[in-house]
Write a protein that holds these residues in place. Sequence first.
Motif, PDB file in Angstrom:
ATOM      1  N   ASP A 218       0.061   3.704   2.388  1.00  0.00           N
ATOM      2  CA  ASP A 218      -0.676   2.364   3.145  1.00  0.00           C
ATOM      3  C   ASP A 218      -1.831   2.067   2.880  1.00  0.00           C
ATOM      4  O   ASP A 218      -1.214   0.679   3.352  1.00  0.00           O
ATOM      5  CB  ASP A 218      -0.598   2.647   4.406  1.00  0.00           C
ATOM      6  CG  ASP A 218       0.431   3.043   5.734  1.00  0.00           C
ATOM      7  OD1 ASP A 218       1.317   1.402   5.076  1.00  0.00           O
ATOM      8  OD2 ASP A 218       0.594   3.336   6.288  1.00  0.00           O
ATOM      9  N   ILE A 219      -2.755   2.965   2.591  1.00  0.00           N
ATOM     10  CA  ILE A 219      -4.169   2.849   1.824  1.00  0.00           C
ATOM     11  C   ILE A 219      -3.969   2.232   0.879  1.00  0.00           C
ATOM     12  O   ILE A 219      -4.458   1.088   0.458  1.00  0.00           O
ATOM     13  CB  ILE A 219      -4.790   3.697   1.446  1.00  0.00           C
ATOM     14  CG1 ILE A 219      -4.575   5.160   2.466  1.00  0.00           C
ATOM     15  CG2 ILE A 219      -6.194   3.894   0.550  1.00  0.00           C
ATOM     16  CD1 ILE A 219      -5.394   6.295   2.207  1.00  0.00           C
ATOM     17  N   LEU A 220      -3.046   1.895  -0.210  1.00  0.00           N
ATOM     18  CA  LEU A 220      -2.835   0.959  -1.190  1.00  0.00           C
ATOM     19  C   LEU A 220      -1.774  -0.420  -1.245  1.00  0.00           C
ATOM     20  O   LEU A 220      -2.362  -1.117  -1.556  1.00  0.00           O
ATOM     21  CB  LEU A 220      -1.492   1.784  -2.719  1.00  0.00           C
ATOM     22  CG  LEU A 220      -2.020   3.088  -3.135  1.00  0.00           C
ATOM     23  CD1 LEU A 220      -1.071   3.084  -4.055  1.00  0.00           C
ATOM     24  CD2 LEU A 220      -3.527   2.495  -3.561  1.00  0.00           C
ATOM     25  N   ASN A 221      -1.014  -0.490  -0.109  1.00  0.00           N
ATOM     26  CA  ASN A 221      -0.925  -1.827   0.355  1.00  0.00           C
ATOM     27  C   ASN A 221      -1.282  -2.550   1.415  1.00  0.00           C
ATOM     28  O   ASN A 221      -1.547  -3.742   1.309  1.00  0.00           O
ATOM     29  CB  ASN A 221       0.558  -0.920   0.960  1.00  0.00           C
ATOM     30  CG  ASN A 221       1.740  -0.883  -0.546  1.00  0.00           C
ATOM     31  OD1 ASN A 221       1.564  -1.999  -1.807  1.00  0.00           O
ATOM     32  ND2 ASN A 221       2.565   0.195  -0.431  1.00  0.00           N
ATOM     33  N   GLU A 222      -1.951  -1.984   2.367  1.00  0.00           N
ATOM     34  CA  GLU A 222      -2.036  -2.129   3.693  1.00  0.00           C
ATOM     35  C   GLU A 222      -3.464  -1.611   3.800  1.00  0.00           C
ATOM     36  O   GLU A 222      -3.259  -0.927   4.871  1.00  0.00           O
ATOM     37  CB  GLU A 222      -0.852  -2.217   4.461  1.00  0.00           C
ATOM     38  CG  GLU A 222       0.398  -2.752   4.571  1.00  0.00           C
ATOM     39  CD  GLU A 222      -0.562  -4.587   4.977  1.00  0.00           C
ATOM     40  OE1 GLU A 222      -1.703  -4.798   5.351  1.00  0.00           O
ATOM     41  OE2 GLU A 222      -0.029  -5.951   4.588  1.00  0.00           O
ATOM     42  N   PRO A 223      -4.784  -1.329   2.909  1.00  0.00           N
ATOM     43  CA  PRO A 223      -5.747  -0.790   3.725  1.00  0.00           C
ATOM     44  C   PRO A 223      -6.101  -0.334   4.847  1.00  0.00           C
ATOM     45  O   PRO A 223      -7.114   0.536   5.165  1.00  0.00           O
ATOM     46  CB  PRO A 223      -6.925  -1.855   2.397  1.00  0.00           C
ATOM     47  CG  PRO A 223      -6.390  -2.705   1.962  1.00  0.00           C
ATOM     48  CD  PRO A 223      -5.179  -2.797   2.287  1.00  0.00           C
ATOM     49  N   VAL A 224      -6.417  -1.606   6.218  1.00  0.00           N
ATOM     50  CA  VAL A 224      -6.605  -1.513   7.495  1.00  0.00           C
ATOM     51  C   VAL A 224      -5.643  -0.300   7.739  1.00  0.00           C
ATOM     52  O   VAL A 224      -6.330   0.172   8.437  1.00  0.00           O
ATOM     53  CB  VAL A 224      -6.376  -2.516   7.800  1.00  0.00           C
ATOM     54  CG1 VAL A 224      -7.113  -2.726   9.510  1.00  0.00           C
ATOM     55  CG2 VAL A 224      -7.636  -3.872   6.630  1.00  0.00           C
ATOM     56  N   VAL A 225      -4.412  -0.574   7.620  1.00  0.00           N
ATOM     57  CA  VAL A 225      -3.766   0.426   7.640  1.00  0.00           C
ATOM     58  C   VAL A 225      -3.833   2.283   7.620  1.00  0.00           C
ATOM     59  O   VAL A 225      -3.762   2.806   8.660  1.00  0.00           O
ATOM     60  CB  VAL A 225      -2.308  -0.092   8.022  1.00  0.00           C
ATOM     61  CG1 VAL A 225      -0.709   1.444   8.645  1.00  0.00           C
ATOM     62  CG2 VAL A 225      -2.079  -0.770   8.658  1.00  0.00           C
ATOM     63  N   GLY A 226      -3.892   2.402   6.583  1.00  0.00           N
ATOM     64  CA  GLY A 226      -3.748   3.436   5.784  1.00  0.00           C
ATOM     65  C   GLY A 226      -5.416   4.006   6.421  1.00  0.00           C
ATOM     66  O   GLY A 226      -5.573   4.984   6.379  1.00  0.00           O
ATOM     67  N   ILE A 227      -6.887   3.467   6.503  1.00  0.00           N
ATOM     68  CA  ILE A 227      -7.252   3.682   6.983  1.00  0.00           C
ATOM     69  C   ILE A 227      -7.985   4.509   8.622  1.00  0.00           C
ATOM     70  O   ILE A 227      -8.406   4.977   8.788  1.00  0.00           O
ATOM     71  CB  ILE A 227      -9.162   2.563   6.622  1.00  0.00           C
ATOM     72  CG1 ILE A 227      -9.445   2.473   5.416  1.00  0.00           C
ATOM     73  CG2 ILE A 227     -10.627   3.398   7.962  1.00  0.00           C
ATOM     74  CD1 ILE A 227      -9.904   1.230   5.440  1.00  0.00           C
ATOM     75  N   ILE A 228      -7.113   3.149   9.257  1.00  0.00           N
ATOM     76  CA  ILE A 228      -7.024   3.672  10.644  1.00  0.00           C
ATOM     77  C   ILE A 228      -5.923   5.010  10.605  1.00  0.00           C
ATOM     78  O   ILE A 228      -5.786   5.910  11.566  1.00  0.00           O
ATOM     79  CB  ILE A 228      -5.906   2.742  11.264  1.00  0.00           C
ATOM     80  CG1 ILE A 228      -7.087   1.945  11.426  1.00  0.00           C
ATOM     81  CG2 ILE A 228      -5.478   3.095  13.120  1.00  0.00           C
ATOM     82  CD1 ILE A 228      -6.525   0.396  12.017  1.00  0.00           C
TER      83      ILE A 228
END
Length: 136
Positions: free
Chosen positions: A95-105
């Motif tokens: 998720d951090i690589l593909n969707e940074p916002v989701v990964g950070i959450i």
Amino acid sequence: MSINNTLSEENTQPVHPNYKKAAELLYISGFLGIGNLIWKYDTLENELQIFIAIIVLAFGFVLAYVTSKGIEWFKYILLALFAFGLISIPFIISDILNEPVVGIINIIQTILQIYALVLLFKIPKTVNPNQSDHKN
């Protein structure tokens, strides 16, 4: 008689402040989960996925509520659930690589949950109610 009066009569011992703090952290984690769900709403393709997402979020809020009640053994259930959740670490990295916002959450949620567990395990064992309440 209201529900609050009934609960306060059943639980006459005060709840340790760490239970309340841990519950607040779990509630924040749950609200971040709602934010994640809203951010990724387009990934919910059918009613079953929406239903499962709602059940998972509701379960998280129930965990926070039960934690706030100061049930001592419940921290072990939370620890087991957290350990089981560590399986999702590869998905968080993805998720951090593909969707940074989701990964950070997801990372913030993990940190909040770890801190909640630390608070719960820092609570001293309950004192026998027959003993006097004096400090050594």
